[in-house]
Scaffold this motif. Structure first.
Motif, PDB file in Angstrom:
ATOM      1  N   ILE A   1      -7.134  -4.269 -58.495  1.00 56.02           N
ATOM      2  CA  ILE A   1      -8.047  -5.374 -58.207  1.00 56.02           C
ATOM      3  C   ILE A   1      -9.232  -4.866 -57.393  1.00 56.02           C
ATOM      4  CG2 ILE A   1      -8.240  -7.678 -57.223  1.00 56.02           C
ATOM      5  CD1 ILE A   1      -5.108  -7.657 -57.102  1.00 56.02           C
ATOM      6  N   ASN A   2     -10.402  -4.940 -57.968  1.00 55.68           N
ATOM      7  CA  ASN A   2     -11.610  -4.538 -57.228  1.00 55.68           C
ATOM      8  C   ASN A   2     -12.050  -5.677 -56.329  1.00 55.68           C
ATOM      9  OD1 ASN A   2     -12.371  -2.950 -60.205  1.00 55.68           O
ATOM     10  ND2 ASN A   2     -12.175  -1.842 -58.292  1.00 55.68           N
ATOM     11  N   ASP A   3     -11.338  -5.804 -55.224  1.00 50.97           N
ATOM     12  CA  ASP A   3     -11.598  -6.953 -54.351  1.00 50.97           C
ATOM     13  C   ASP A   3     -12.348  -6.545 -53.090  1.00 50.97           C
ATOM     14  OD1 ASP A   3      -9.605  -5.461 -53.293  1.00 50.97           O
ATOM     15  OD2 ASP A   3      -8.171  -7.084 -53.057  1.00 50.97           O
TER      16      ASP A   3
ATOM     17  N   VAL B   1     -20.332   9.314 -52.141  1.00 50.34           N
ATOM     18  CA  VAL B   1     -19.139   8.545 -51.801  1.00 50.34           C
ATOM     19  C   VAL B   1     -19.426   7.508 -50.714  1.00 50.34           C
ATOM     20  CG1 VAL B   1     -17.419  10.250 -52.520  1.00 50.34           C
ATOM     21  CG2 VAL B   1     -18.384  10.380 -50.215  1.00 50.34           C
ATOM     22  N   ARG B   2     -20.474   7.771 -49.900  1.00 50.25           N
ATOM     23  CA  ARG B   2     -20.865   6.757 -48.920  1.00 50.25           C
ATOM     24  C   ARG B   2     -22.385   6.703 -48.878  1.00 50.25           C
ATOM     25  NH1 ARG B   2     -19.088   8.399 -43.460  1.00 50.25           N
ATOM     26  NH2 ARG B   2     -21.186   9.265 -43.353  1.00 50.25           N
ATOM     27  N   ARG B   3     -22.864   5.510 -49.117  1.00 50.53           N
ATOM     28  CA  ARG B   3     -24.320   5.361 -49.179  1.00 50.53           C
ATOM     29  C   ARG B   3     -24.941   5.422 -47.793  1.00 50.53           C
ATOM     30  NH1 ARG B   3     -25.096   0.149 -52.735  1.00 50.53           N
ATOM     31  NH2 ARG B   3     -22.918  -0.277 -52.271  1.00 50.53           N
ATOM     32  N   SER B   4     -26.276   5.590 -47.765  1.00 53.15           N
ATOM     33  CA  SER B   4     -26.960   5.747 -46.475  1.00 53.15           C
ATOM     34  C   SER B   4     -26.862   4.485 -45.630  1.00 53.15           C
ATOM     35  CB  SER B   4     -28.413   6.143 -46.703  1.00 53.15           C
ATOM     36  OG  SER B   4     -29.029   5.199 -47.547  1.00 53.15           O
TER      37      SER B   4
ATOM     38  N   TYR C   1     -19.244   2.316 -48.571  1.00 57.73           N
ATOM     39  CA  TYR C   1     -18.614   3.269 -49.469  1.00 57.73           C
ATOM     40  C   TYR C   1     -18.913   2.867 -50.904  1.00 57.73           C
ATOM     41  CZ  TYR C   1     -15.992   5.120 -45.536  1.00 57.73           C
ATOM     42  OH  TYR C   1     -15.651   5.714 -44.358  1.00 57.73           O
ATOM     43  N   THR C   2     -18.963   3.854 -51.777  1.00 54.45           N
ATOM     44  CA  THR C   2     -19.163   3.520 -53.190  1.00 54.45           C
ATOM     45  C   THR C   2     -17.795   3.216 -53.818  1.00 54.45           C
ATOM     46  OG1 THR C   2     -18.905   5.826 -53.855  1.00 54.45           O
ATOM     47  CG2 THR C   2     -21.141   5.059 -53.418  1.00 54.45           C
ATOM     48  N   TYR C   3     -17.883   2.669 -55.011  1.00 54.50           N
ATOM     49  CA  TYR C   3     -16.679   2.400 -55.810  1.00 54.50           C
ATOM     50  C   TYR C   3     -15.907   3.703 -56.022  1.00 54.50           C
ATOM     51  CZ  TYR C   3     -14.152   0.695 -59.955  1.00 54.50           C
ATOM     52  OH  TYR C   3     -13.202   0.337 -60.867  1.00 54.50           O
ATOM     53  N   PHE C   4     -16.673   4.790 -56.178  1.00 55.32           N
ATOM     54  CA  PHE C   4     -16.078   6.104 -56.407  1.00 55.32           C
ATOM     55  C   PHE C   4     -15.165   6.508 -55.246  1.00 55.32           C
ATOM     56  CE2 PHE C   4     -16.934  10.913 -56.655  1.00 55.32           C
ATOM     57  CZ  PHE C   4     -15.898  11.122 -57.543  1.00 55.32           C
ATOM     58  N   ALA C   5     -15.615   6.204 -54.020  1.00 59.84           N
ATOM     59  CA  ALA C   5     -14.818   6.583 -52.841  1.00 59.84           C
ATOM     60  C   ALA C   5     -13.444   5.934 -52.884  1.00 59.84           C
ATOM     61  CB  ALA C   5     -15.549   6.185 -51.571  1.00 59.84           C
ATOM     62  N   SER C   6     -13.411   4.638 -53.156  1.00 64.59           N
ATOM     63  CA  SER C   6     -12.111   3.972 -53.175  1.00 64.59           C
ATOM     64  C   SER C   6     -11.294   4.406 -54.394  1.00 64.59           C
ATOM     65  CB  SER C   6     -12.277   2.450 -53.148  1.00 64.59           C
ATOM     66  OG  SER C   6     -13.147   2.030 -54.160  1.00 64.59           O
ATOM     67  N   ASP C   7     -12.006   4.785 -55.452  1.00 65.22           N
ATOM     68  CA  ASP C   7     -11.289   5.250 -56.635  1.00 65.22           C
ATOM     69  C   ASP C   7     -10.604   6.598 -56.386  1.00 65.22           C
ATOM     70  OD1 ASP C   7     -10.809   3.786 -58.826  1.00 65.22           O
ATOM     71  OD2 ASP C   7     -12.348   4.701 -60.081  1.00 65.22           O
ATOM     72  N   ILE C   8     -11.240   7.434 -55.612  1.00 66.64           N
ATOM     73  CA  ILE C   8     -10.596   8.703 -55.254  1.00 66.64           C
ATOM     74  C   ILE C   8      -9.333   8.403 -54.451  1.00 66.64           C
ATOM     75  CG2 ILE C   8     -10.815  10.864 -53.975  1.00 66.64           C
ATOM     76  CD1 ILE C   8     -13.872  10.628 -54.384  1.00 66.64           C
ATOM     77  N   ALA C   9      -9.488   7.508 -53.485  1.00 62.98           N
ATOM     78  CA  ALA C   9      -8.341   7.149 -52.647  1.00 62.98           C
ATOM     79  C   ALA C   9      -7.237   6.534 -53.493  1.00 62.98           C
ATOM     80  CB  ALA C   9      -8.777   6.182 -51.555  1.00 62.98           C
ATOM     81  N   TYR C  10      -7.637   5.719 -54.455  1.00 65.39           N
ATOM     82  CA  TYR C  10      -6.660   5.056 -55.313  1.00 65.39           C
ATOM     83  C   TYR C  10      -5.881   6.066 -56.139  1.00 65.39           C
ATOM     84  CZ  TYR C  10      -4.846   1.962 -58.983  1.00 65.39           C
ATOM     85  OH  TYR C  10      -4.043   1.301 -59.872  1.00 65.39           O
ATOM     86  N   HIS C  11      -6.581   7.003 -56.749  1.00 64.96           N
ATOM     87  CA  HIS C  11      -5.876   7.992 -57.565  1.00 64.96           C
ATOM     88  C   HIS C  11      -5.038   8.930 -56.707  1.00 64.96           C
ATOM     89  CE1 HIS C  11      -8.478   6.440 -60.745  1.00 64.96           C
ATOM     90  NE2 HIS C  11      -7.524   6.861 -61.552  1.00 64.96           N
ATOM     91  N   TYR C  12      -5.543   9.225 -55.520  1.00 62.96           N
ATOM     92  CA  TYR C  12      -4.752  10.039 -54.601  1.00 62.96           C
ATOM     93  C   TYR C  12      -3.451   9.321 -54.248  1.00 62.96           C
ATOM     94  CZ  TYR C  12      -3.681  13.129 -50.688  1.00 62.96           C
ATOM     95  OH  TYR C  12      -3.076  14.018 -49.855  1.00 62.96           O
TER      96      TYR C  12
END
Length: 567
Positions: A161-163, A319-322, A326-337
């Motif tokens: 869930i992208n909440d 992975v983290r904007r200025s 955080y970007t979606y990518f950052a949480s996706d890395i965490a999710y796959h990890y």
RNA sequence: GGGCCCGUAGCUCAGCUGGAUAGAGCAACGGACUUCUAAUCCGUAGGUCGGAGGUUCGAAUCCUCCCGGGCCCGCCA
């Protein structure tokens, strides 16, 4: 049955040429030949051995065939086409296969060897209703899950869930502005105030002074009206809080709607995984810490980047904007990890094909974390286009620029939706013909297969009325071409499931069922089952009928499509 | 410009970790209901598997190039 033939071939090979040639048998194919003159099963093993043994394929095939002929399970073993070995099964073997079809779980196998697989699919953002594309991914995932389960894998189903993040904020803003409008206010003015008070950034407005990326469609208005009826004070709380309340409300409502749509589609999950929980538990920061420790992160222009180029990506990714988000990518890395940490041997993500550019970077991230990038497999689902009376249906009133899954289910029924989504390989675009899906003619493949099942039930019922019941006493009587064809095909369910699991291609099962139904209809038109003059034949045929019925029921069950007794 | 996917019968597509004469449905044409469901079946017709090279005993399938179509390539998701 393939295993059986393979073992016989192996034994004979060992006898003739010793242990060393065994690996060729593992690579050899054992397939039902295209042409019926070539028997029931054929193998190319002689071609594969030719180089090692320095003999012609034909000669090897002959030597093998001579030995293989001694097994009583084979009526004929022939060499053809320069080195193929063609097996024709004995009637006794046919009878045995049919008994297995009726009485055993012959379709269950163990090619997965207990591999733990996490299947992730749908994972739609709770920012709008599900559309037809989500539906296709949902059905592919759902059926693949069941196929893998029957072939010895240990799969689990997960919805991500992208909440969290920007899209949820946008949802809140979208609902808030509609609430302002519904209460007689001016959303453009409100937007200006929100910007001047710093609640949202100035980039949130487009040239027409409207919200740039806000969600459109009737459902936003519906949500705003519903929220207003529950919380009349929503417009008098500070706007920042109000937008958060709108976001939270919208997300909850849409998630409920997504769940109920999926339930309607008969798609289930073992786990709903929240993106937000990755932030709350600190996993996003933790995984970035790990990457930082390995030296794969760097700052540039105020943003934080991951060096995905080290692992084959085109460019490094933020992975983290200025602005600190955080970007979606950052949480996706965490999710796959997190998935890997949970101990799965493999992850299979089912994504829309428009996300294909994302695969490389997620794999890069997995590799950066010191894991094998092949741990992740991505199944891409191509677009679904709907056609009605020859014209494409593009929009739904409620959702704006796409057609909702719910509308489709109401239009053609869940059975047709599920079946049609598996009528093409998942990586080719699907043109969904709505008129065909509701047609009750032979041209509609769902009806074709369901009709076969109903027909079989009808035969069994009629026979019972007349005092016949299935019997396995004289199965040797089932020796016509059509009967042998049906027995062989029924048993093939086992291998179709294996193939579908291995290739992650659930559509193979629908094709299999259509072909089995076709063989049944052919048999039906040529032979009469219930024959008062011949009890033995009648009851043997009833046993066959019961077997086919069972296979169709199991097959449709895996597709989660109804197998009606009557139509 | 780079990347991914696709190109098979008039249409929609199977087949692709190489295997025998390339399959199905629809559409077209011709047949089969006193019989267990005609929501079915049988037959006919329809193809240089986008093109050109290559790899080999063998290529729709693998490799290279070209042509055509779709999708993606942002401090979007």
């Amino acid at each position: 049955m393939k295993e059986f033939v393979r073992e016989r071939v192996k034994a004979v090979l060992r006898e003739l040429y010793g242990e060393a040639v065994n690996q060729s048998v593992e690579r050899a194919s054992f397939e039902k030949p295209k042409r019926k003159e070539f028997g029931d099963l054929a193998t190319n093993v002689a071609f594969l051995l030719a180089r090692d043994l320095r003999k012609s394929p034909k000669q090897i095939a002959e030597e093998l065939a001579n030995k293989l002929r001694s097994f009583k399970e084979f009526e004929k073993v022939e060499v053809a086409g320069g080195g193929f070995i063609n097996f024709t099964f004995s009637q006794e073997l046919y009878s045995q296969l049919l008994r297995e079809v009726v009485e055993t779980d012959f379709f269950i196998s163990n090619i997965g060897k207990g591999e733990r697989v996490l299947l992730e699919y749908v994972s739609a953002n709770p920012t709008g209703p599900l559309h037809v594309g989500h539906g296709r991914g949902a059905v592919v995932g759902d059926v693949l899950y069941r196929i893998m389960k029957l072939t010895g894998y240990k799969p689990e189903r997960e919805f991500y869930i992208n909440d969290a993040g920007r899209q949820i904020k946008l949802l809140g803003l979208s609902i808030f502005l509609k609430a302002v409008e519904a209460s007689g206010g001016n959303p453009k003015e409100t937007l200006k105030e929100l910007i001047s008070s710093g609640v949202i950034g100035s980039d949130a407005v487009d040239e027409k002074e409207e919200c740039r990326d806000c969600y459109k469609g009737e459902y936003i208005k519906e949500l705003a009206v519903k929220l207003l009826s529950k919380r009349r004070d929503i417009l008098s709380v500070p706007p920042k809080n109000a937008i958060e309340i709108c976001a939270e409300f919208g997300k909850e409502e849409l998630l409920k709607e997504i769940e109920s749509d999926l339930k309607e589609l008969r798609v289930e999950f073992d786990n709903w995984f929240s993106e937000k929980s990755l932030y709350e538990s600190g996993k996003v920061e933790k995984v970035l810490e790990i990457l930082k420790g390995k030296g794969f992160l760097y700052e540039k222009e105020g943003a934080l980047w991951l060096k995905t180029t080290l692992f084959g990506d085109d460019k490094d990714r933020v992975v983290r904007r200025s602005n600190g988000e955080y970007t979606y990518f950052a949480s996706d890395i965490a999710y796959h990890y997190d998935k890997i940490e949970r101990g799965y041997d493999r992850g299979i993500d089912i994504w829309g094909a428009d996300h294909h550019g994302y695969i490389q970077r997620v794999k890069a991230a997995i590799q950066a974390l010191g894991k094998d990038p092949d741990w992740l497999e991505v199944v891409l689902i191509q677009m679904v286009k709907l056609f009605k009376e020859g014209k494409e249906v593009k929009m739904s009133k409620r959702a704006g620029n796409f057609v909702t899954l719910r509308w489709l289910m109401e239009e053609v029924g869940v059975d047709a939706v599920r079946f049609f989504f598996l009528l093409k390989r998942h990586d080719t675009p699907l043109d969904f013909d709505l008129d065909l899906a509701i047609s009750t003619k032979s041209e509609n493949p769902v009806y074709y297969v369901q009709y076969a099942h109903a027909r079989l039930c009808s035969i069994l019922d009629k026979a019972e009325e007349r005092g016949f019941k299935p019997s396995k006493e004289n199965l040797n009587l089932l020796s016509s071409e059509e009967e042998r064809e049906l027995i062989l095909r029924s048993y093939m369910l086992r291998y179709e499931l294996q193939e579908a699991a291995l290739k992650r291609e659930p559509h193979r099962l629908t094709y299999y069922l259509i072909e089995l139904a076709s063989a049944l209809h052919r048999f039906y038109n040529k032979h009469r089952v219930v024959n008062e003059e011949n009890k033995e034949l009648t009851e043997s045929r009833l046993f066959l009928i019961e077997g086919i019925r069972r296979v169709i029921e199991i097959g449709l069950g895996i597709l989660n499509v109804n197998a009606p007794r009557r139509m």
